[in-house]
Design an enzyme around this catalytic site. Structure first.
Site, PDB file in Angstrom:
ATOM      1  N   SER A 174       0.861  -1.184   0.000  1.00 27.31           N
ATOM      2  CA  SER A 174       0.000   0.000   0.000  1.00 27.31           C
ATOM      3  C   SER A 174       0.896   1.233   0.000  1.00 27.31           C
ATOM      4  O   SER A 174       1.783   1.340   0.844  1.00 27.31           O
ATOM      5  CB  SER A 174      -0.896  -0.027   1.249  1.00 27.31           C
ATOM      6  OG  SER A 174      -1.640   1.168   1.373  1.00 27.31           O
ATOM      7  N   GLU A 201     -11.252   0.883  -3.204  1.00 26.34           N
ATOM      8  CA  GLU A 201     -11.533   0.590  -1.797  1.00 26.34           C
ATOM      9  C   GLU A 201     -12.149   1.805  -1.107  1.00 26.34           C
ATOM     10  O   GLU A 201     -11.631   2.918  -1.216  1.00 26.34           O
ATOM     11  CB  GLU A 201     -10.214   0.197  -1.118  1.00 26.34           C
ATOM     12  CG  GLU A 201     -10.336  -0.235   0.333  1.00 26.34           C
ATOM     13  CD  GLU A 201      -8.989  -0.675   0.919  1.00 26.34           C
ATOM     14  OE1 GLU A 201      -8.016  -0.854   0.160  1.00 26.34           O
ATOM     15  OE2 GLU A 201      -8.908  -0.815   2.143  1.00 26.34           O
ATOM     16  N   ASP A 257      -7.267   3.209  -2.993  1.00 20.64           N
ATOM     17  CA  ASP A 257      -7.978   3.259  -1.700  1.00 20.64           C
ATOM     18  C   ASP A 257      -8.239   4.717  -1.343  1.00 20.64           C
ATOM     19  O   ASP A 257      -7.311   5.504  -1.175  1.00 20.64           O
ATOM     20  CB  ASP A 257      -7.129   2.588  -0.608  1.00 20.64           C
ATOM     21  CG  ASP A 257      -7.841   2.515   0.747  1.00 20.64           C
ATOM     22  OD1 ASP A 257      -9.002   2.962   0.838  1.00 20.64           O
ATOM     23  OD2 ASP A 257      -7.226   2.005   1.704  1.00 20.64           O
ATOM     24  N   GLY A 293      -4.329  -4.052   6.140  1.00 16.12           N
ATOM     25  CA  GLY A 293      -3.284  -3.783   7.136  1.00 16.12           C
ATOM     26  C   GLY A 293      -3.494  -2.441   7.792  1.00 16.12           C
ATOM     27  O   GLY A 293      -4.255  -1.592   7.305  1.00 16.12           O
ATOM     28  N   LYS A 296      -9.826  -6.760   8.063  1.00 17.83           N
ATOM     29  CA  LYS A 296      -8.793  -6.378   9.028  1.00 17.83           C
ATOM     30  C   LYS A 296      -9.227  -6.937  10.364  1.00 17.83           C
ATOM     31  O   LYS A 296     -10.339  -6.627  10.829  1.00 17.83           O
ATOM     32  CB  LYS A 296      -8.675  -4.855   9.128  1.00 17.83           C
ATOM     33  CG  LYS A 296      -8.063  -4.191   7.912  1.00 17.83           C
ATOM     34  CD  LYS A 296      -7.955  -2.687   8.103  1.00 17.83           C
ATOM     35  CE  LYS A 296      -7.396  -2.036   6.841  1.00 17.83           C
ATOM     36  NZ  LYS A 296      -7.493  -0.556   6.907  1.00 17.83           N
ATOM     37  N   LYS A 350      -1.328  -0.916  -4.322  1.00 17.40           N
ATOM     38  CA  LYS A 350      -2.487  -0.122  -3.898  1.00 17.40           C
ATOM     39  C   LYS A 350      -2.007   1.294  -3.662  1.00 17.40           C
ATOM     40  O   LYS A 350      -1.025   1.508  -2.973  1.00 17.40           O
ATOM     41  CB  LYS A 350      -3.065  -0.746  -2.634  1.00 17.40           C
ATOM     42  CG  LYS A 350      -3.886   0.170  -1.748  1.00 17.40           C
ATOM     43  CD  LYS A 350      -4.648  -0.644  -0.701  1.00 17.40           C
ATOM     44  CE  LYS A 350      -4.786   0.110   0.613  1.00 17.40           C
ATOM     45  NZ  LYS A 350      -5.518  -0.666   1.623  1.00 17.40           N
ATOM     46  N   LYS A 404      -3.089   5.221  -2.429  1.00 13.69           N
ATOM     47  CA  LYS A 404      -4.068   6.040  -1.736  1.00 13.69           C
ATOM     48  C   LYS A 404      -4.472   7.178  -2.659  1.00 13.69           C
ATOM     49  O   LYS A 404      -3.601   7.783  -3.328  1.00 13.69           O
ATOM     50  CB  LYS A 404      -3.452   6.612  -0.461  1.00 13.69           C
ATOM     51  CG  LYS A 404      -3.117   5.555   0.571  1.00 13.69           C
ATOM     52  CD  LYS A 404      -4.381   4.941   1.161  1.00 13.69           C
ATOM     53  CE  LYS A 404      -4.033   4.011   2.308  1.00 13.69           C
ATOM     54  NZ  LYS A 404      -5.238   3.440   2.927  1.00 13.69           N
ATOM     55  N   ASP A 429     -13.843  -1.397   3.296  1.00 19.44           N
ATOM     56  CA  ASP A 429     -12.918  -1.497   4.428  1.00 19.44           C
ATOM     57  C   ASP A 429     -13.631  -0.927   5.656  1.00 19.44           C
ATOM     58  O   ASP A 429     -14.289  -1.663   6.410  1.00 19.44           O
ATOM     59  CB  ASP A 429     -11.621  -0.732   4.068  1.00 19.44           C
ATOM     60  CG  ASP A 429     -10.619  -0.616   5.203  1.00 19.44           C
ATOM     61  OD1 ASP A 429     -10.907  -1.049   6.327  1.00 19.44           O
ATOM     62  OD2 ASP A 429      -9.520  -0.058   4.971  1.00 19.44           O
TER      63      ASP A 429
HETATM   64  O1  OSB Z   1      -7.208   2.038   4.651  1.00 14.80           O
HETATM   65  O2  OSB Z   1      -6.160   0.243   4.382  1.00 14.80           O
HETATM   66  C1  OSB Z   1      -6.240   1.338   4.911  1.00 14.80           C
HETATM   67  C2  OSB Z   1      -3.084   2.115   6.895  1.00 14.80           C
HETATM   68  C3  OSB Z   1      -3.633   2.706   8.012  1.00 14.80           C
HETATM   69  C4  OSB Z   1      -4.985   2.881   8.092  1.00 14.80           C
HETATM   70  C5  OSB Z   1      -5.805   2.458   7.047  1.00 14.80           C
HETATM   71  C6  OSB Z   1      -5.267   1.841   5.943  1.00 14.80           C
HETATM   72  C7  OSB Z   1      -3.880   1.698   5.849  1.00 14.80           C
HETATM   73  C8  OSB Z   1      -3.194   1.142   4.695  1.00 14.80           C
HETATM   74  C9  OSB Z   1      -1.829   0.544   4.897  1.00 14.80           C
HETATM   75  O3  OSB Z   1      -3.630   1.162   3.572  1.00 14.80           O
HETATM   76  C10 OSB Z   1      -1.848  -0.930   4.915  1.00 14.80           C
HETATM   77  C11 OSB Z   1      -0.550  -1.506   5.454  1.00 14.80           C
HETATM   78  O4  OSB Z   1       0.441  -1.471   4.738  1.00 14.80           O
HETATM   79  O5  OSB Z   1      -0.531  -1.981   6.600  1.00 14.80           O
HETATM   80 MG    MG Z   2      -8.434   0.922   3.339  1.00 12.81          MG
END
Ligand code: OSB
Ligand code: MG
Length: 379
Positions: free
Chosen positions: A135, A214, A189, A291, A263, A161, A163, A239
């Protein structure tokens, strides 16, 4: 099994680079390491709540409070047969999924160590290895983003992925497709950064052939996501909106998503994660393991969970070195081959705690014993 003692440690851990999302920038990890003791064994887990209530309503502080005041007292000294009972024991408490998960996951690890089997096997996981992705946060420039994608593709990650947020969506995705082509498994995401007013913009993302988008809409919505899904070709993955198998059932029933990000913290533990996994499997909905920038203990739990059959899309569980220069477990999580993590085949999580490193990170500690005496340096 009986849990005779529980130890909480709050740890502050530096990230090797800030991680930015549409809800804010994360610069360090603030976690609670949970140890549950019973019959000469110890099970461990890690709270995934953020220090601020910006991803969900929980924080490291509220998790510490809920554990100390309600969850640990509900569990300590009780005789249980199987970790599946823990979520039932906690069901009288509304919400606080991350707090519940932090304790329940330690019981799962303890159980698998006591029964001398890998946690993955105890959960019913059959995969010997899992495919993983990475991510990538919101970067200062498109060039820096493209460089990061390049770096992670070289490491063999099986899913990229990125953001997104309003003003950082079409352009970065187009740059990635133009640079690396259409074959790269790519998703976005939004962490709830859009509304249905952004429909025209969201439709434009269809051209990038994303595996999924996402959580484009509000963290507490499924209705608008269902309307949006009818307008998009790109599958929606939820999510933030999913906290239980009941949420999952409703979201699928109304067509709010075609994929679920599981999660463990967000859904209250491994038992509920398994239920969601099983429900989705029966309904032909693929899942993947999300994650929360976990340190090693949380990462190890994710690896065990992702060994279940319907985790058929690479998750966000990257190697420890993705976020940390040193991790709280030994060995640290590494890729056994490009984009692949081997599921440990030794008892419990299959990793041990890096105690000397942990002792340098502790900012508070509290021990709870069966006879309800409480010892601690602070709380
Ligand atoms: O939305 O998936 C998410 C990290 C912190 C809070 C929310 C998210 C995330 C990530 C990182 O996308 C995922 C990771 O590498 O642990
Ligand atoms: Mg997410």
């Amino acid at each position: 099994m009986e849990i005779s003692e529980i130890k909480l440690q709050r740890l502050k851990m530096p990230l090797n680079a800030p991680f930015e999302t549409s809800f804010g920038k994360i610069i360090e990890k603030d976690i609670i390491l949970v140890r549950a003791y019973g019959k000469g064994k110890v099970g461990v887990s890690e709270s995934v709540a953020m220090p601020f209530p910006i991803y969900n309503e929980e924080t490291t502080g509220t998790v510490w409070y809920m554990l100390s005041e309600f969850l640990i007292p509900a569990l300590l000294g009780k005789e249980i047969q199987h970790p599946d009972q823990v979520s039932e024991m906690f069901s009288f408490i509304r919400r606080n999924q991350m707090a519940k998960a932090a304790l329940e996951m330690a019981v799962w690890d303890l159980y698998s160590r006591q029964t001398d089997q890998p946690l993955a096997a105890a959960l019913g996981g059959k995969r010997k290895e899992i495919e993983v992705g990475v991510s990538i946060g919101i970067e200062p420039t498109v060039v820096e983003l493209v460089n990061k994608v390049d770096e992670f593709l070289r490491e063999g990650y099986r899913k990229i992925k990125v953001k997104i947020k309003p003003g950082w969506d079409v352009e970065p995705l187009r740059a990635i497709r133009n640079t690396f082509g259409d074959a790269v498994p790519l998703m976005a995401d939004a962490n709830s950064a859009y509304t249905l007013d952004d429909l025209e913009l969201l439709k434009k993302l269809d051209q990038f052939n994303l595996i999924m988008i996402e959580q484009p809409l509000a963290h507490d919505d499924i209705i608008d996501h269902a309307s949006l899904q009818t307008e998009l070709q790109t599958p929606i993955c939820l999510d933030e909106s999913i906290h239980s198998v009941e949420d999952t059932r409703k979201a699928i029933e109304i067509g709010a998503c075609k994929i679920i990000n599981i999660k463990v913290g967000r859904v209250g533990g491994l038992t509920e994660s398994k239920r969601i996994h099983d429900f989705c499997e029966r309904h032909g909905i693929p899942v993947w393991c999300g994650g929360m920038l976990e340190a090693g203990v949380g990462r190890a739990h994710n690896i065990a969970l992702a060994s279940l059959n319907n985790f058929s899309i690479p998750g966000d569980t990257s190697a420890s070195s993705r976020y940390f220069n040193e991790d709280i477990i030994l060995p640290e999580v590494t890729l056994s081959k490009p984009g692949v993590i081997t599921v440990p085949d030794t008892a419990g999580l299959g990793f041990e705690l890096n105690e000397p490193f942990i002792s340098n990170l502790v900012t508070a500690e509290k021990v709870f014993k069966k006879d309800s005496e409480v010892f601690g340096i602070s709380g």
